[in-house]
Design a protein around this motif. Structure first.
Motif, PDB file in Angstrom:
ATOM      1  N   ARG A  62      11.523  -3.210   1.551  1.00 42.12           N
ATOM      2  CA  ARG A  62      10.651  -3.785   2.587  1.00 42.12           C
ATOM      3  C   ARG A  62       9.468  -4.472   1.952  1.00 42.12           C
ATOM      4  NH1 ARG A  62      10.851  -0.362   7.908  1.00 42.12           N
ATOM      5  NH2 ARG A  62      12.649   0.961   7.457  1.00 42.12           N
ATOM      6  N   ARG A  63       8.960  -3.839   0.904  1.00 46.95           N
ATOM      7  CA  ARG A  63       7.827  -4.421   0.217  1.00 46.95           C
ATOM      8  C   ARG A  63       8.227  -5.803  -0.323  1.00 46.95           C
ATOM      9  NH1 ARG A  63       5.863  -3.465  -5.643  1.00 46.95           N
ATOM     10  NH2 ARG A  63       8.073  -3.239  -5.901  1.00 46.95           N
ATOM     11  N   GLU A  64       9.445  -5.885  -0.860  1.00 46.24           N
ATOM     12  CA  GLU A  64       9.858  -7.176  -1.399  1.00 46.24           C
ATOM     13  C   GLU A  64      10.109  -8.199  -0.298  1.00 46.24           C
ATOM     14  OE1 GLU A  64      12.675  -5.728  -4.245  1.00 46.24           O
ATOM     15  OE2 GLU A  64      10.900  -5.193  -5.424  1.00 46.24           O
ATOM     16  N   ASP A  65      10.504  -7.733   0.882  1.00 49.82           N
ATOM     17  CA  ASP A  65      10.654  -8.644   2.020  1.00 49.82           C
ATOM     18  C   ASP A  65       9.334  -9.290   2.386  1.00 49.82           C
ATOM     19  OD1 ASP A  65      13.247  -8.201   2.262  1.00 49.82           O
ATOM     20  OD2 ASP A  65      13.174  -7.027   4.111  1.00 49.82           O
ATOM     21  N   ASP A  66       8.277  -8.467   2.333  1.00 47.18           N
ATOM     22  CA  ASP A  66       6.957  -8.945   2.729  1.00 47.18           C
ATOM     23  C   ASP A  66       6.460 -10.060   1.823  1.00 47.18           C
ATOM     24  OD1 ASP A  66       6.729  -7.338   4.809  1.00 47.18           O
ATOM     25  OD2 ASP A  66       5.091  -6.098   4.065  1.00 47.18           O
ATOM     26  N   ALA A  67       6.723  -9.894   0.555  1.00 51.42           N
ATOM     27  CA  ALA A  67       6.131 -10.814  -0.415  1.00 51.42           C
ATOM     28  C   ALA A  67       6.735 -12.217  -0.306  1.00 51.42           C
ATOM     29  CB  ALA A  67       6.319 -10.273  -1.823  1.00 51.42           C
ATOM     30  N   VAL A  96       0.842  -1.201   0.000  1.00 55.56           N
ATOM     31  CA  VAL A  96       0.000   0.000   0.000  1.00 55.56           C
ATOM     32  C   VAL A  96       0.876   1.250   0.000  1.00 55.56           C
ATOM     33  CG1 VAL A  96      -1.681   1.341   1.315  1.00 55.56           C
ATOM     34  CG2 VAL A  96      -1.922  -1.140   1.177  1.00 55.56           C
ATOM     35  N   ALA A  97       1.891   1.260   0.876  1.00 52.35           N
ATOM     36  CA  ALA A  97       2.754   2.440   0.974  1.00 52.35           C
ATOM     37  C   ALA A  97       3.421   2.734  -0.368  1.00 52.35           C
ATOM     38  CB  ALA A  97       3.818   2.216   2.050  1.00 52.35           C
ATOM     39  N   TYR A  98       3.893   1.686  -1.004  1.00 55.01           N
ATOM     40  CA  TYR A  98       4.571   1.884  -2.283  1.00 55.01           C
ATOM     41  C   TYR A  98       3.601   2.410  -3.334  1.00 55.01           C
ATOM     42  CZ  TYR A  98       7.963   1.071  -5.965  1.00 55.01           C
ATOM     43  OH  TYR A  98       8.845   1.240  -6.987  1.00 55.01           O
ATOM     44  N   GLY A  99       2.403   1.840  -3.347  1.00 56.95           N
ATOM     45  CA  GLY A  99       1.387   2.300  -4.285  1.00 56.95           C
ATOM     46  C   GLY A  99       1.052   3.764  -4.055  1.00 56.95           C
ATOM     47  N   VAL A 100       0.956   4.152  -2.783  1.00 66.02           N
ATOM     48  CA  VAL A 100       0.615   5.537  -2.455  1.00 66.02           C
ATOM     49  C   VAL A 100       1.727   6.485  -2.909  1.00 66.02           C
ATOM     50  CG1 VAL A 100       0.313   7.144  -0.535  1.00 66.02           C
ATOM     51  CG2 VAL A 100      -0.935   4.991  -0.563  1.00 66.02           C
TER      52      VAL A 100
END
Lengths: 317, 200
Positions: B195-200, B123-127
């Motif tokens: 971080r986003r890639e860590d989550d996935a 979400v953060a990245y999209g925003v």
């Protein structure tokens, strides 16, 4: 008791459950056993409320639970792939159900400590799920499910994603845990050995129907039909009967009702010896004998022996 | 910006979890702003909300005013949030939500405590992406805003107007500010992406 009454469920054109009825006694450890696609997971998910049946009813401890959402069924559910909350520590994972129920903090903490001790994860409180092995994750998932003191514990192929050694360890451990906690448990598995090793009751399923319900010995010794016989263990066909390979009696001399057979091959597997036999006019069968029996009979390839079946375990082919 | 986050996450949920009959259509419509020129999007908004449009009896003015700018910006930027969040939702699957529900969580509790934290970096990245898009947005906003100086001007439009009026110094000053904001956004993106890639 959990009662499943005339439950039907289909997905599109595929009939997953076809008028299934089953009673699961309180405090038992019951296995739903069947090949993939037999409907066993669907049945478990319907008991949990994660799926709605097209027809029929579910009763949990005497109360109709058919339309009750999963969060109010007082169940614990363990998934094959753990379904760990990845962004939470082990402590927060296990505490989840208690936090949702707004229990006091001190109570939550002591309950989590106690459960992590029970599942052998004491000291892992602050780890994240991705820092645990598969077996540890599944034990965490069990602690999480047990934390809310469910009336029913439902396990969907809980050891399916683990390697063979961990799987055997965990199932022994689960059996001991069940003997301590006594919560009514339903386990879905496609592994007949797993079901026989830990369950008191087994419901064998195939193509959306329950074929037979009974204790492990009962199912093994007195299977209701060919499917149950074949699914629970190896089968040899002699004449018009199906028998267990270890129920073929081999003797060196002709005996009443015995038929002559030629030994085609002898395979030594440690304690067990497999003998491949050729009966006149039939497909080859194999028999399982102990090493001592094999020595006494002096089994050698090409020798002629006499074979008969212990009739009480046979099922008509 | 909060609006497009909410819309974006809702759309993504509908796409990843819902069993809507018009899912394929929604999926196509989400991509529309990528394909359609922003100027056309602006004109479409005028067609709907402008004088004689389909909805022109609202108690407040939409076109040539702030709501119009907001609408145009949402339309342009929502796809960025949706396209970032949908795959993350599909990746994490619904098992964690089911686990939460068997543990006693209602749908809202499961979403807030399990789903939202799991998709937070997506979400953060999209925003941030959509912020970047909005800062640079010119076409749709210039059509619906009316470019009323000091009232319905966005920074980008200000630059263009000063440039057109041969106020080069002013244009450069505003551009520098714009470039600075853009750099800050890029920085935010580089921080969030791993971080986003860590989550996935």
């Amino acid at each position: 008791m959990i009662a499943v009454r005339d439950v039907r469920k289909s997905f599109g054109g595929f009939v997953a459950l076809d008028d299934v009825s089953l009673e699961i006694p309180d405090g038992s450890l019951t296995a739903l056993l069947g090949p993939s696609g037999s409907g066993k997971s669907t049945l478990l998910r319907i008991i949990a409320g994660l799926e709605q049946p097209d027809a029929g009813a579910i009763e949990i401890h005497g109360a109709d639970a058919t339309g009750v959402p999963p969060q109010r069924r007082e169940i614990g559910f363990v998934f094959q792939h753990y379904a760990a909350f990845k962004h939470m520590t082990v402590r927060d994972n296990v505490a989840f159900g208690l936090t949702i129920r707004k229990r006091p903090k001190a109570e939550v903490r002591s309950r989590v400590d106690e459960l992590l001790g029970v599942v052998g994860l004491a000291g892992y409180h602050e780890r994240y799920p991705n820092q645990l092995s598969g077996g540890q994750r599944q034990r965490m998932a069990l602690a999480r499910a047990l934390a809310v003191e469910p009336r029913v514990l439902l396990l969907d192929e809980p050891f399916g994603a683990l390697d063979a050694k961990v799987r055997t360890e965990l199932r022994e451990w689960l059996r001991r845990l069940h003997d301590e906690v006594h919560v009514t448990t339903v386990l879905v598995t496609h592994d007949q050995e797993e079901a026989m090793a830990i369950a008191d009751h087994i419901a064998v399923m195939d193509q959306g129907r329950i074929e037979q319900v009974g204790g492990p010995c009962e199912l093994y010794d007195r299977p209701a039909n060919r499917f149950v016989m074949g699914f629970l263990g190896p089968v040899a066909r002699v004449g018009d009967q199906l028998v267990r390979p270890h129920d073929l009696e081999i003797s060196a001399e002709p005996a009443g009702g015995a038929r002559p057979a030629v030994v085609a091959r002898v395979v030594h597997l440690g304690f067990e010896v497999r003998v491949e036999l050729e009966l006149e006019g039939e497909e080859a069968v194999w028999s399982q004998v102990t090493r001592r029996e094999a020595e006494q009979l002096d089994l050698a390839e090409g020798a002629t022996v006499w074979v008969r079946t212990a009739a009480e375990t046979a099922v008509p082919a | 910006m909060p609006l497009n986050t909410v819309f974006g996450v809702l759309c993504a949920l509908a796409l990843a979890r819902g069993r809507l009959p018009g899912k394929a259509l929604l999926n196509a419509v989400i991509d529309l702003p990528f394909a359609v020129s922003p100027v056309v999007a602006g004109l479409a908004l005028i067609l709907v909300f402008g004088r004689g449009g389909w909805i022109d009896d609202l108690p407040f003015q939409v076109i040539f005013s702030v709501p119009g700018i907001v609408l145009a910006t949402i339309f342009i930027s929502v796809p960025f949030v949706v396209r970032e969040v949908t795959p993350v939702l599909q990746e994490i699957g619904d098992e964690q939500e089911q686990a939460a529900s068997t543990l006693g969580a209602s749908r809202w509790q499961a979403f807030r405590r399990v789903t939202l934290p799991a998709i937070r970096w997506g979400v953060a990245y999209g925003v941030v992406l959509s912020v970047a898009r909005c800062i640079g947005e010119f076409g749709a906003v210039s059509v619906v805003s009316g470019k009323i100086a000091g009232e319905t001007e966005t920074l980008t439009i200000l630059v263009e107007q000063r440039f057109q009026n041969f106020n080069l110094a002013g244009a450069y000053a505003a551009s520098a500010l714009l470039a600075f904001i853009a750099l800050a956004t890029l920085l935010a993106m580089t921080v969030i992406n791993p971080r986003r890639e860590d989550d996935a």
